[in-house]
Scaffold this motif. Structure first.
Motif, mmCIF file in Angstrom:
data_model
loop_
_atom_site.group_PDB
_atom_site.id
_atom_site.type_symbol
_atom_site.label_atom_id
_atom_site.label_comp_id
_atom_site.label_asym_id
_atom_site.label_seq_id
_atom_site.Cartn_x
_atom_site.Cartn_y
_atom_site.Cartn_z
ATOM 1 N N LYS A 6 0.815 -1.208 0.000
ATOM 2 C CA LYS A 6 0.000 0.000 0.000
ATOM 3 C C LYS A 6 0.850 1.260 0.000
ATOM 4 O O LYS A 6 0.321 2.354 0.061
ATOM 5 N N TYR A 7 2.158 1.082 -0.039
ATOM 6 C CA TYR A 7 3.025 2.262 0.027
ATOM 7 C C TYR A 7 2.834 3.167 -1.175
ATOM 8 O O TYR A 7 2.907 2.741 -2.318
ATOM 9 N N GLN A 8 2.554 4.414 -0.911
ATOM 10 C CA GLN A 8 2.471 5.414 -1.977
ATOM 11 C C GLN A 8 3.555 6.450 -1.744
ATOM 12 O O GLN A 8 3.651 7.006 -0.655
ATOM 13 N N PRO A 9 4.356 6.715 -2.761
ATOM 14 C CA PRO A 9 5.391 7.749 -2.617
ATOM 15 C C PRO A 9 4.762 9.084 -2.264
ATOM 16 O O PRO A 9 3.642 9.373 -2.692
ATOM 17 N N PRO A 10 5.445 9.908 -1.462
ATOM 18 C CA PRO A 10 4.898 11.208 -1.068
ATOM 19 C C PRO A 10 4.709 12.129 -2.268
ATOM 20 O O PRO A 10 5.470 12.080 -3.231
ATOM 21 N N LYS A 11 3.659 12.941 -2.190
ATOM 22 C CA LYS A 11 3.457 13.953 -3.237
ATOM 23 C C LYS A 11 4.496 15.061 -3.063
ATOM 24 O O LYS A 11 4.746 15.511 -1.946
ATOM 25 N N LEU A 12 5.056 15.479 -4.177
ATOM 26 C CA LEU A 12 6.096 16.507 -4.106
ATOM 27 C C LEU A 12 5.581 17.820 -4.678
ATOM 28 O O LEU A 12 4.768 17.828 -5.596
ATOM 29 N N SER A 13 6.084 18.908 -4.145
ATOM 30 C CA SER A 13 5.746 20.208 -4.717
ATOM 31 C C SER A 13 6.443 20.365 -6.072
ATOM 32 O O SER A 13 7.412 19.669 -6.349
ATOM 33 N N GLU A 14 5.929 21.274 -6.882
ATOM 34 C CA GLU A 14 6.546 21.519 -8.189
ATOM 35 C C GLU A 14 7.992 21.961 -8.032
ATOM 36 O O GLU A 14 8.870 21.583 -8.799
ATOM 37 N N PRO A 171 14.884 -0.629 1.219
ATOM 38 C CA PRO A 171 15.194 -0.578 -0.209
ATOM 39 C C PRO A 171 13.964 -0.560 -1.112
ATOM 40 O O PRO A 171 13.929 0.185 -2.091
ATOM 41 N N ASP A 172 12.943 -1.349 -0.762
ATOM 42 C CA ASP A 172 11.761 -1.414 -1.622
ATOM 43 C C ASP A 172 11.031 -0.075 -1.676
ATOM 44 O O ASP A 172 10.522 0.337 -2.721
ATOM 45 N N LYS A 173 10.983 0.618 -0.551
ATOM 46 C CA LYS A 173 10.305 1.922 -0.518
ATOM 47 C C LYS A 173 11.155 2.991 -1.194
ATOM 48 O O LYS A 173 10.633 3.864 -1.885
ATOM 49 N N ILE A 174 12.465 2.910 -0.981
ATOM 50 C CA ILE A 174 13.356 3.852 -1.664
ATOM 51 C C ILE A 174 13.204 3.685 -3.171
ATOM 52 O O ILE A 174 13.125 4.669 -3.917
ATOM 53 N N GLU A 175 13.138 2.430 -3.605
ATOM 54 C CA GLU A 175 12.951 2.159 -5.033
ATOM 55 C C GLU A 175 11.673 2.816 -5.548
ATOM 56 O O GLU A 175 11.678 3.439 -6.614
ATOM 57 N N GLN A 176 10.597 2.719 -4.794
ATOM 58 C CA GLN A 176 9.336 3.308 -5.251
ATOM 59 C C GLN A 176 9.375 4.828 -5.259
ATOM 60 O O GLN A 176 8.806 5.460 -6.156
ATOM 61 N N ASP A 177 10.041 5.418 -4.279
ATOM 62 C CA ASP A 177 10.192 6.873 -4.282
ATOM 63 C C ASP A 177 10.974 7.323 -5.514
ATOM 64 O O ASP A 177 10.648 8.338 -6.142
ATOM 65 N N LEU A 178 12.013 6.568 -5.866
ATOM 66 C CA LEU A 178 12.804 6.920 -7.046
ATOM 67 C C LEU A 178 12.012 6.717 -8.325
ATOM 68 O O LEU A 178 12.064 7.528 -9.255
ATOM 69 N N MET A 179 11.251 5.611 -8.375
ATOM 70 C CA MET A 179 10.461 5.318 -9.573
ATOM 71 C C MET A 179 9.407 6.393 -9.822
ATOM 72 O O MET A 179 9.010 6.644 -10.960
ATOM 73 N N ALA A 180 8.952 7.028 -8.734
ATOM 74 C CA ALA A 180 7.931 8.069 -8.872
ATOM 75 C C ALA A 180 8.501 9.348 -9.482
ATOM 76 O O ALA A 180 7.769 10.143 -10.063
ATOM 77 N N ILE A 181 9.791 9.527 -9.364
ATOM 78 C CA ILE A 181 10.421 10.761 -9.823
ATOM 79 C C ILE A 181 11.129 10.591 -11.169
ATOM 80 O O ILE A 181 11.148 11.494 -11.989
ATOM 81 N N ILE A 182 11.701 9.396 -11.371
ATOM 82 C CA ILE A 182 12.542 9.162 -12.545
ATOM 83 C C ILE A 182 11.744 8.493 -13.659
ATOM 84 O O ILE A 182 11.042 7.516 -13.422
ATOM 85 N N PRO A 183 11.841 9.017 -14.894
ATOM 86 C CA PRO A 183 11.130 8.412 -16.023
ATOM 87 C C PRO A 183 11.586 6.966 -16.251
ATOM 88 O O PRO A 183 12.761 6.650 -16.103
ATOM 89 N N ARG A 184 10.650 6.118 -16.604
ATOM 90 C CA ARG A 184 10.921 4.684 -16.741
ATOM 91 C C ARG A 184 12.096 4.377 -17.672
ATOM 92 O O ARG A 184 12.876 3.465 -17.413
ATOM 93 N N GLU A 185 12.224 5.136 -18.742
ATOM 94 C CA GLU A 185 13.300 4.850 -19.691
ATOM 95 C C GLU A 185 14.686 5.072 -19.099
ATOM 96 O O GLU A 185 15.686 4.685 -19.681
ATOM 97 N N GLU A 186 14.725 5.703 -17.929
ATOM 98 C CA GLU A 186 16.023 5.928 -17.272
ATOM 99 C C GLU A 186 16.284 4.990 -16.108
ATOM 100 O O GLU A 186 17.358 5.016 -15.516
#
Length: 224
Positions: A6-14, A171-186
């Motif tokens: 159920k982990y959802q990465p935090p919403k970030l400001s612009e 690690p699993d949560k860190i991965e999800q936080d990164l995935m939320a910010i970084i485009p999949r192709e990267e």
DNA sequence: CTCCCGATAT
DNA sequence: ATATCAGGAG
């Protein structure tokens, strides 16, 4: 079936997104050509090398596998090898008894359940002993071009935390936080950029903040 | 959380 | 002497 995670990465400001994207842009620019440092010539070799790389430098792993891969050429070779002998062959990578068990059991499962081939999906990779998301991400991405996530190793974790990409520790949560910010192709490449920066500049012990290309954007910057 | 567990940097 | 290195399992 309800989703287990159920982990959802935090919403970030612009503004925060802008800062993180600028960090990514500069790091990619600083390390344009980095890629996996482990040496391998097929998926099985990469799987073995990645298991050996736990708490061990890639340089030493390459040193060990140079000989290891001459001796063990197939999953069958590992599966049939005496455990003590395999352990001795990988001794200098550390955790050698544990790693030897993992490798031998992986080889047995690959033969029995996966038709002699290293699995091509995250789901099947995670059935292998000694393989969690970090190892699976590395093998899937570099052996098959299958990108399901971002391998979070000690460097990626340290940089993600220092740079403010995540506040998580698992690690699993860190991965999800990164995935939320970084485009999949990267996803496939970004870990190597972090790793390169982590080894040269943003070191665990004594980070060289004065030489860092993102020091003005880093919440953890320290004067040296 | 602990354990595994050698090599290297500081 | 001790922290750390491409972690994962119990």
């Amino acid at each position: 079936m309800a989703p287990k995670n159920k982990y959802q990465p935090p919403k970030l400001s612009e503004q925060e997104k802008k800062r993180l994207n600028e960090i990514l842009r500069r790091l990619k620019e600083a390390y344009p050509e980095v890629k996996i440092a482990l040496k391998f010539s097929n998926p099985l070799e990469l799987l073995v090398a990645t298991i050996l790389s736990a708490q061990c430098t890639d340089e030493r792993v390459n040193q060990v596998t140079a000989e290891l891969f001459k001796k063990y050429r197939s999953a069958k070779d590992y599966a049939e090898a005496p455990l003590e002998e395999l352990a001795e062959d990988i001794r200098s990578t550390g955790f050698y008894q544990q790693k030897a068990k993992y490798i031998k059991e992986c080889a047995r499962l690959i033969i029995e359940k996966f038709g002699g081939e290293v699995p091509r999906s995250m789901e099947d990779m995670l059935k292998l002993p000694g393989v969690a998301r970090k190892t699976a991400n590395i093998v899937l991405s570099n052996a098959y071009g299958v990108v399901e996530g971002i391998p979070v190793d000690t460097h990626v974790r340290r940089l993600a935390q220092r740079l403010g990409f995540t506040k998580e520790k698992k690690p699993d949560k860190i991965e999800q936080d990164l995935m939320a910010i970084i485009p999949r192709e990267e996803w496939g490449q970004i870990a190597y950029v972090f790793q390169a920066h982590g080894r040269k500049i943003c070191k665990a012990r004594k980070p060289l903040c004065d030489q860092c290309v993102v020091k003005d954007l880093c919440p953890s910057k320290k004067e040296s």
